[in-house]
Write a protein that holds these residues in place. Structure first.
Motif, mmCIF file in Angstrom:
data_model
loop_
_atom_site.group_PDB
_atom_site.id
_atom_site.type_symbol
_atom_site.label_atom_id
_atom_site.label_comp_id
_atom_site.label_asym_id
_atom_site.label_seq_id
_atom_site.Cartn_x
_atom_site.Cartn_y
_atom_site.Cartn_z
ATOM 1 N N ARG A 146 0.816 -1.222 0.000
ATOM 2 C CA ARG A 146 0.000 0.000 0.000
ATOM 3 C C ARG A 146 0.849 1.271 0.000
ATOM 4 N NH1 ARG A 146 -3.613 -2.849 3.631
ATOM 5 N NH2 ARG A 146 -2.538 -1.895 5.406
ATOM 6 N N MET A 147 2.159 1.126 0.262
ATOM 7 C CA MET A 147 3.038 2.303 0.279
ATOM 8 C C MET A 147 3.296 2.795 -1.136
ATOM 9 S SD MET A 147 5.872 1.155 3.143
ATOM 10 C CE MET A 147 5.400 0.784 4.821
ATOM 11 N N ASN A 148 3.259 4.126 -1.309
ATOM 12 C CA ASN A 148 3.493 4.723 -2.624
ATOM 13 C C ASN A 148 4.975 4.902 -2.929
ATOM 14 O OD1 ASN A 148 0.703 4.967 -3.122
ATOM 15 N ND2 ASN A 148 0.630 6.871 -1.917
ATOM 16 N N SER A 149 5.752 5.166 -1.887
ATOM 17 C CA SER A 149 7.184 5.429 -2.066
ATOM 18 C C SER A 149 7.978 4.120 -2.163
ATOM 19 C CB SER A 149 7.704 6.266 -0.895
ATOM 20 O OG SER A 149 9.105 6.305 -0.888
ATOM 21 N N ILE A 150 8.824 4.043 -3.195
ATOM 22 C CA ILE A 150 9.696 2.871 -3.342
ATOM 23 C C ILE A 150 10.717 2.837 -2.216
ATOM 24 C CG2 ILE A 150 11.433 1.772 -4.822
ATOM 25 C CD1 ILE A 150 9.947 2.913 -7.217
ATOM 26 N N ARG A 169 9.025 1.479 0.834
ATOM 27 C CA ARG A 169 8.875 0.028 0.741
ATOM 28 C C ARG A 169 10.180 -0.680 1.067
ATOM 29 N NH1 ARG A 169 5.459 -1.055 -4.859
ATOM 30 N NH2 ARG A 169 3.491 -0.078 -4.196
#
Length: 372
Positions: free
Chosen positions: A233-237, A240
């Motif tokens: 669900r995290m947008n930032s690589i 993550r």
């Protein structure tokens, strides 16, 4: 005396001493194997004992994750010490015997530490779940009382199960051969030496072993399922990667430990041999306890920084003690022309100079580095 009682008495008397076959029968392999396992055990003791001391001394490691890591090191050090030294004796003596009482003691302590480790690994998985899925409430949820609540029950439960199984097994009479085809006293090879019907005991051991393994593994799997959902669900690589990296060490330890146990219990009966069990047992009783502190130490920047801080602080203490000793010596000198102790102890000076150099370097770095 009744004939049946006489038979049982004789059977128990024969069981007062056992012979362990060890890992290899070949005399040529005894010396190399002794050297290999001695090195493994020394690394295990140094790594786990170092981790226990480091997480206790360094205030920055007084966090829930390192609290559980300390107890993982305690269990690793515990069952490897129960098995390792006695196993290594087998490489240097002609006939490796173990007394009836010590065999029961070894089995009991091994089961205590191995069962406790299963649930400590699951507690560590829950800790990672809270850290990633509920970071703002992490400190509140994983308070000290909760941490002890996750650690104490596994210890108490493992003591209960261990004593129950060990007493039940050793109350039964042993007869016939006293040779254990293993390198330590384990329940499976011991059952094969019993005279009486062992179906009830085998069923009890199977139920406890299955429940312990599956319950702890279920907690790990459910925790990592929620962790994976949170990471996806995290947008930032970068976010993550950071979230996954916090679980990397624990995930590696879980895969090695549970993978070995599942390999032992789930392989087909046709392929199930004591030789295969021996190799798998060597891996999870001696190799994994050696690897765990290396995995958490080499992959973890906080542990490496804590080790550096602890070493620097010890150098400062030693340097201060040295200067105090020199000052006291000079004050007690009656002859002013006599060289001070610092000049007359070149060996001691050489041992202190590297520490002083490190301290001076750190001081200069802090002085010239902006923002420090």
């Amino acid at each position: 005396m009744d004939p049946l009682e006489k038979h049982n008495h004789t059977a128990r008397r024969k069981g007062t001493e056992f012979v362990l076959t060890g890992i290899a029968d070949s005399p040529e392999l005894q010396a190399p194997l002794f050297g290999i396992f001695l090195a493994i055990y020394l690394v295990t003791v140094a790594g786990n004992l170092g981790m226990i001391i480091l997480t206790h001394l360094d205030s920055k490691l007084h966090t829930p994750m390192y609290f559980f890591l300390r107890h993982l090191s305690i269990t690793d050090l515990g069952y490897s010490t129960v098995i390792g030294p006695k196993m290594m004796v087998n490489f240097v003596v002609h006939k490796n015997t173990i007394s009836y009482n010590w065999c029961a003691t070894q089995l009991a302590f091994f089961e205590i530490f191995i069962i406790a480790e299963l649930f400590i690994l699951s507690a560590m998985a829950y800790d990672r779940y809270v850290a990633i899925c509920k970071p703002l409430l992490y400190v509140v949820i994983m308070a000290q009382k909760v941490r002890w609540g996750l650690v104490l029950p596994p210890y108490l439960y493992s003591i209960f199960v261990s004593l129950f199984l060990t007493i039940k097994l050793f109350k039964l009479p042993f007869c016939g051969s006293n040779v254990i085809s293993y390198f330590y006293c384990d329940s499976v090879p011991l059952i094969s030496l019993l005279c009486s019907d062992t179906r009830e005991l085998e069923l009890i051991i199977l139920i406890f072993s299955g429940c312990n393994l599956l319950c702890s593994l279920l907690i790990v799997l459910v925790s990592y399922m929620f962790i994976l959902m949170a990471i996806l669900r995290m947008n930032s690589i970068k976010g993550r990667y950071r979230a996954f990296s916090t679980c990397g060490s624990h995930l590696t330890a879980v895969v090695m430990f549970y993978g070995t146990l599942l390999f032992m219990y789930l392989q087909p009966k046709s392929n199930h041999t004591f030789a295969v069990d021996k190799m798998a047992s060597v891996f999870y009783t001696l190799v994994i306890p050696m690897l765990n502190p290396l995995i958490y130490g080499l992959r973890n920047k906080e542990v490496k920084d804590a080790l550096r801080r602890t070493f620097t602080n010890q150098c400062k203490i030693f340097s201060l003690a040295f200067h105090v000793m020199c000052s006291a010596y000079k004050l007690n000198k009656e002859d002013d022309n006599t060289q001070p102790c610092c000049a007359s102890s070149p060996t001691l000076i050489q041992s202190v100079v590297p520490c002083m150099w490190n301290i001076n370097s750190l001081t200069m770095d802090r002085t010239h580095t902006p923002g420090v």
